[in-house]
Design a protein around this motif. Structure first.
Motif, PDB file in Angstrom:
ATOM      1  N   GLY A 234       1.503  -0.882  -0.060  1.00  0.00           N
ATOM      2  CA  GLY A 234      -0.190  -0.178  -0.552  1.00  0.00           C
ATOM      3  C   GLY A 234       0.672   1.199  -0.281  1.00  0.00           C
ATOM      4  N   THR A 235       0.081   2.176   0.471  1.00  0.00           N
ATOM      5  CA  THR A 235       1.303   3.088   0.550  1.00  0.00           C
ATOM      6  C   THR A 235       0.660   4.558   1.404  1.00  0.00           C
ATOM      7  OG1 THR A 235       0.652   3.775  -1.733  1.00  0.00           O
ATOM      8  CG2 THR A 235       1.290   5.975  -0.870  1.00  0.00           C
ATOM      9  N   PHE A 236       1.624   5.065   2.415  1.00  0.00           N
ATOM     10  CA  PHE A 236       1.933   5.452   3.243  1.00  0.00           C
ATOM     11  C   PHE A 236       1.853   6.784   3.197  1.00  0.00           C
ATOM     12  CE2 PHE A 236       4.416   8.100   6.796  1.00  0.00           C
ATOM     13  CZ  PHE A 236       3.365   8.107   7.763  1.00  0.00           C
ATOM     14  N   THR A 237       1.358   8.410   3.978  1.00  0.00           N
ATOM     15  CA  THR A 237       1.162   9.675   3.139  1.00  0.00           C
ATOM     16  C   THR A 237       1.110  10.017   4.711  1.00  0.00           C
ATOM     17  OG1 THR A 237      -0.464   8.685   1.287  1.00  0.00           O
ATOM     18  CG2 THR A 237      -0.703  11.364   2.236  1.00  0.00           C
ATOM     19  N   VAL A 238       1.783  10.919   4.562  1.00  0.00           N
ATOM     20  CA  VAL A 238       1.685  12.071   5.987  1.00  0.00           C
ATOM     21  C   VAL A 238       1.219  13.017   6.010  1.00  0.00           C
ATOM     22  CG1 VAL A 238       3.382  13.596   6.814  1.00  0.00           C
ATOM     23  CG2 VAL A 238       4.220  12.034   5.966  1.00  0.00           C
ATOM     24  N   THR A 239       0.916  13.408   7.170  1.00  0.00           N
ATOM     25  CA  THR A 239      -0.885  13.625   6.548  1.00  0.00           C
ATOM     26  C   THR A 239      -0.959  15.458   8.604  1.00  0.00           C
ATOM     27  OG1 THR A 239      -1.680  12.660   8.935  1.00  0.00           O
ATOM     28  CG2 THR A 239      -2.523  12.493   6.318  1.00  0.00           C
ATOM     29  N   HIS A 240       0.168  14.960   9.094  1.00  0.00           N
ATOM     30  CA  HIS A 240       0.725  15.942  10.205  1.00  0.00           C
ATOM     31  C   HIS A 240       1.873  16.032  10.181  1.00  0.00           C
ATOM     32  CE1 HIS A 240      -3.548  14.812  11.326  1.00  0.00           C
ATOM     33  NE2 HIS A 240      -3.422  16.142  11.915  1.00  0.00           N
ATOM     34  N   ASP A 241       2.472  17.039  10.432  1.00  0.00           N
ATOM     35  CA  ASP A 241       3.621  18.177  10.399  1.00  0.00           C
ATOM     36  C   ASP A 241       4.624  17.461  11.678  1.00  0.00           C
ATOM     37  OD1 ASP A 241       5.870  19.564  10.568  1.00  0.00           O
ATOM     38  OD2 ASP A 241       5.733  21.319  10.281  1.00  0.00           O
ATOM     39  N   ILE A 242       5.644  16.393  12.328  1.00  0.00           N
ATOM     40  CA  ILE A 242       5.971  16.588  13.296  1.00  0.00           C
ATOM     41  C   ILE A 242       8.221  16.562  12.899  1.00  0.00           C
ATOM     42  CG2 ILE A 242       4.549  14.646  14.127  1.00  0.00           C
ATOM     43  CD1 ILE A 242       6.796  12.443  12.882  1.00  0.00           C
TER      44      ILE A 242
ATOM     45  N   ASN B 183       3.884  14.419   2.294  1.00  0.00           N
ATOM     46  CA  ASN B 183       4.840  13.228   1.423  1.00  0.00           C
ATOM     47  C   ASN B 183       4.568  12.352   2.028  1.00  0.00           C
ATOM     48  OD1 ASN B 183       6.688  15.310   1.256  1.00  0.00           O
ATOM     49  ND2 ASN B 183       7.778  14.288   3.246  1.00  0.00           N
ATOM     50  N   THR B 184       4.471  11.056   0.327  1.00  0.00           N
ATOM     51  CA  THR B 184       3.916   9.308   0.531  1.00  0.00           C
ATOM     52  C   THR B 184       5.572   8.912   0.502  1.00  0.00           C
ATOM     53  OG1 THR B 184       3.864   9.406  -1.592  1.00  0.00           O
ATOM     54  CG2 THR B 184       1.601  10.723  -0.769  1.00  0.00           C
ATOM     55  N   CYS B 185       5.095   7.702   0.160  1.00  0.00           N
ATOM     56  CA  CYS B 185       5.779   6.588   0.430  1.00  0.00           C
ATOM     57  C   CYS B 185       5.153   4.955  -0.104  1.00  0.00           C
ATOM     58  CB  CYS B 185       6.978   6.075   1.351  1.00  0.00           C
ATOM     59  SG  CYS B 185       6.922   5.251   2.917  1.00  0.00           S
ATOM     60  N   GLU B 186       5.893   4.580  -0.805  1.00  0.00           N
ATOM     61  CA  GLU B 186       4.995   2.589  -0.759  1.00  0.00           C
ATOM     62  C   GLU B 186       5.475   2.240   0.882  1.00  0.00           C
ATOM     63  OE1 GLU B 186       6.299   0.659  -3.970  1.00  0.00           O
ATOM     64  OE2 GLU B 186       7.139   1.943  -4.653  1.00  0.00           O
ATOM     65  N   ILE B 187       4.446   1.074   0.748  1.00  0.00           N
ATOM     66  CA  ILE B 187       4.912   0.106   2.118  1.00  0.00           C
ATOM     67  C   ILE B 187       4.189  -1.445   2.154  1.00  0.00           C
ATOM     68  CG2 ILE B 187       4.184   2.242   3.761  1.00  0.00           C
ATOM     69  CD1 ILE B 187       1.657   1.340   3.771  1.00  0.00           C
ATOM     70  N   LEU B 188       4.655  -2.422   2.646  1.00  0.00           N
ATOM     71  CA  LEU B 188       4.095  -3.445   2.780  1.00  0.00           C
ATOM     72  C   LEU B 188       4.007  -3.646   4.184  1.00  0.00           C
ATOM     73  CD1 LEU B 188       4.340  -6.626   1.729  1.00  0.00           C
ATOM     74  CD2 LEU B 188       7.126  -6.336   2.004  1.00  0.00           C
ATOM     75  N   SER B 189       3.107  -4.941   4.585  1.00  0.00           N
ATOM     76  CA  SER B 189       3.019  -4.952   5.996  1.00  0.00           C
ATOM     77  C   SER B 189       2.755  -6.153   5.570  1.00  0.00           C
ATOM     78  CB  SER B 189       1.180  -4.624   6.177  1.00  0.00           C
ATOM     79  OG  SER B 189       1.630  -4.081   7.531  1.00  0.00           O
TER      80      SER B 189
ATOM     81  N   GLU C 295      -4.502   4.578  10.665  1.00  0.00           N
ATOM     82  CA  GLU C 295      -3.439   5.844  11.194  1.00  0.00           C
ATOM     83  C   GLU C 295      -2.054   5.821  11.707  1.00  0.00           C
ATOM     84  OE1 GLU C 295      -5.347  10.414  12.196  1.00  0.00           O
ATOM     85  OE2 GLU C 295      -5.178   8.715  13.850  1.00  0.00           O
ATOM     86  N   LEU C 296      -1.211   6.334  11.822  1.00  0.00           N
ATOM     87  CA  LEU C 296      -0.022   6.408  12.290  1.00  0.00           C
ATOM     88  C   LEU C 296      -0.374   7.039  13.085  1.00  0.00           C
ATOM     89  CD1 LEU C 296       2.799   4.885  13.249  1.00  0.00           C
ATOM     90  CD2 LEU C 296       3.673   6.150  11.121  1.00  0.00           C
ATOM     91  N   ASN C 297       0.149   6.662  14.670  1.00  0.00           N
ATOM     92  CA  ASN C 297      -0.055   8.256  15.743  1.00  0.00           C
ATOM     93  C   ASN C 297       1.141   8.035  16.622  1.00  0.00           C
ATOM     94  OD1 ASN C 297      -2.935   9.728  16.557  1.00  0.00           O
ATOM     95  ND2 ASN C 297      -3.103   7.793  15.156  1.00  0.00           N
ATOM     96  N   ILE C 298       1.560   9.137  17.352  1.00  0.00           N
ATOM     97  CA  ILE C 298       3.392   8.853  17.778  1.00  0.00           C
ATOM     98  C   ILE C 298       2.854   9.272  19.563  1.00  0.00           C
ATOM     99  CG2 ILE C 298       4.707   9.036  16.616  1.00  0.00           C
ATOM    100  CD1 ILE C 298       5.878  11.841  17.018  1.00  0.00           C
TER     101      ILE C 298
ATOM    102  N   PRO D  63      -1.453  12.529  15.654  1.00  0.00           N
ATOM    103  CA  PRO D  63      -1.360  11.717  14.453  1.00  0.00           C
ATOM    104  C   PRO D  63      -0.185  12.721  13.694  1.00  0.00           C
ATOM    105  CG  PRO D  63      -2.943  13.702  15.107  1.00  0.00           C
ATOM    106  CD  PRO D  63      -1.830  12.977  15.967  1.00  0.00           C
ATOM    107  N   VAL D  64      -0.259  11.403  12.631  1.00  0.00           N
ATOM    108  CA  VAL D  64       1.548  11.535  11.754  1.00  0.00           C
ATOM    109  C   VAL D  64       0.759  11.465  10.116  1.00  0.00           C
ATOM    110  CG1 VAL D  64       3.025  10.681  11.230  1.00  0.00           C
ATOM    111  CG2 VAL D  64       2.525  10.636  13.932  1.00  0.00           C
ATOM    112  N   GLY D  65      -0.348  10.010  10.451  1.00  0.00           N
ATOM    113  CA  GLY D  65       0.171   9.692   8.816  1.00  0.00           C
ATOM    114  C   GLY D  65      -0.759   8.991   8.721  1.00  0.00           C
TER     115      GLY D  65
END
Length: 484
Positions: free
Chosen positions: A61-69, A83-89, A256-259, A290-292
């Motif tokens: 799939g794809t990861f997209t950054v949605t918030h500035d960290i 920003n985006t990048c490919e991902i594999l899970s 949603e990726l959070n930290i 939230p991050v992306g």
């Protein structure tokens, strides 16, 4: 138009149905090299299964950054919203072998490979924010209790509860495992966690400690014991069926990726060890940021190539993201990559699932299946330092800030203290409702039923330190099972 069948060396094949024999009823000829090749390859089609996390399901799939960290990290993937990048899970059960049923009660592995412009970044965690133990010195012992008994070749509840009773810090994770959260409906309906404490640093060299959380957007759904048992009677592949079917139908799962972020000075003030893998960070004090968004929108064209060959390791990190004093993480940095070298081969990171999307330059040399040739930037530069300007050189600008450490090097024994019971006590008494507590009692009692009286009593002592109602509830449920 069909393509011409060939040998692995590219030569055309005339027949692919029958062996070469001495006459129609005669013996097989040894010079039938195509027969020998097919049989020899079949003998080698199976690679060793993973020691843990053997049964798994994956997607791209794809990861997209949605918030500035960017105030926390110099990692380029987080430098700009959008920003985006490919991902594999790859998601997996932990204890079961390759043929295990998907819907068994077990912790689930949750791993994500981010193919960033600075190389591959792997987050290797579970669907729980914690783990059974805090020190990797006991990891081989723990995993042996989850696998088959050397005499009976059966799973051993006696070994499991005996080990857990000897490591009371495990009660937090065991409580989650035996709770309603112990059997997620499928990968799309569970959260994921990096579990360990990691670090980030910004352009000023300021470090913070972080926890990674993957919050599923489909909602949490779990099976009760009877539902899972009925499902397993019909299919052992329910997770693969659900995940593959959803993506094929265009119903793309998202997380949603959070930290969570903790300053270095705050880490010194906690009444628990923030680097202890058996502990969570309170969300009220360290809220999710939230991050992306991760979207999985492609089933791999070849499951073996992209899922079974996928090799995740916390040693795969990028500038701006680092480690912590987490003992389990420190050990996994070595053990995961080493497991891949054994299972897949020396050059496992050249396989399609693991190959980064950026140029690779290093001084690793030779070894089985090295098909890449020189990768140092210059054909004559097979060592370093060297005289060749075009060869690969280290870049000091990506250095990590110094990590503050103190204390004498020793094998420290962590005295069993109430800190190991505080968080599971809150989970049991405040987070879990009455109905779920009753189910927890019965589920744990059922798991303990085959255990000997001494092991039962050792575990009851642990439960009593968590909460007297916990011990009493499981005792009562176990008594009902014994007298049934």
């Amino acid at each position: 138009m069909s393509k011409r069948l060939t040998t692995t060396a590219g030569a055309p094949v005339s027949h692919n149905d029958t062996s070469k024999t001495a006459g129609p009823r005669g013996p097989v000829m040894l010079d039938d090299y195509q027969l020998i090749e097919k049989l020899a390859h079949q003998n080698r089609e199976r690679i060793p299964e993973r020691v843990v996390h053997a049964k798994g399901w994956g997607a791209q799939g794809t990861f997209t950054v949605t918030h500035d960290i960017s105030q926390y990290t110099t990692a380029k993937i987080f430098s700009k919203v959008g920003n985006t990048c490919e991902i594999l899970s790859r998601w997996s059960t932990v204890a079961g072998e390759l043929g295990a049923a998907d819907a068994e009660r077990d912790v689930r592995g949750f791993s994500v490979k981010f193919y960033t412009e600075e190389g591959n970044w792997d987050v290797v965690g579970n669907n729980t924010p914690i783990f059974f133990i805090r020190d990797a010195f006991k990891f081989p012992d723990f995993i042996r209790t989850q696998k088959r008994h050397p005499k009976s070749n059966l799973r051993s509840p006696e070994a499991m509860f005996d080990f857990w009773a000897g490591h009371p810090e495990s009660v937090h994770q065991v409580t989650i495992l035996m709770s309603d959260r112990g059997i997620p409906v499928n990968p799309m309906h569970m959260h994921g966690y990096g579990s360990h404490t990691y670090s980030m640093w910004n352009a000023d060299g300021s470090r913070v400690w972080v926890k990674f959380h993957f919050r599923n957007q489909q909602g949490i759904k779990n099976y009760m014991n009877d539902e899972a048992e009925s499902l397993i009677a019909k299919t052992r592949e329910s997770y693969q069926e659900d995940l593959f079917g959803a993506i094929e139908a265009g119903d793309f799962p998202k997380w949603e990726l959070n930290i969570q972020v903790m300053n270095e000075e705050d880490a010194e003030k906690q009444d628990f060890n923030p680097f202890d893998l058996t502990k969570v960070w309170p969300h009220d004090e360290f809220p999710l940021i939230p991050v992306g968004m991760l979207e999985f929108n492609k089933n791999p064209d070849n499951y073996f190539q992209m899922v079974e060959n996928a090799a995740y390791s916390p040693s795969n990190k990028i500038p701006g993201i680092g480690f912590s004093p987490d003992k389990m993480l420190q050990a996994r940095v070595f053990s995961y990559a080493d497991a891949h070298r054994y299972r897949l081969g020396t050059h496992y990171e050249s396989l399609p699932a693991n190959a980064p999307k950026v140029p690779v330059h290093h001084y690793h040399k030779d070894g089985a299946m090295n098909f890449n040739g020189p990768s140092t930037g210059h054909p004559e530069a097979y060592y370093e330092p060297n005289q060749y300007e075009a060869s690969a050189k280290a870049d000091p600008s990506v250095s990590e800030p110094p990590l503050k450490i103190s204390g004498d090097a020793d094998k420290y024994v962590v005295e069993m203290e109430d800190a190991d019971y505080v968080q599971p006590r809150k989970l049991y008494a405040e987070v879990i409702g009455d109905d779920e507590r009753s189910r927890l009692h019965m589920t744990m009692a059922g798991a303990m039923a085959p255990c000997s009286t001494p092991v039962r009593e050792r575990w009851f002592e642990v439960l009593g330190k968590v909460h007297p109602g916990y011990e009493a509830g499981v005792r009562g449920a176990l008594s009902e099972i014994d007298n049934a």
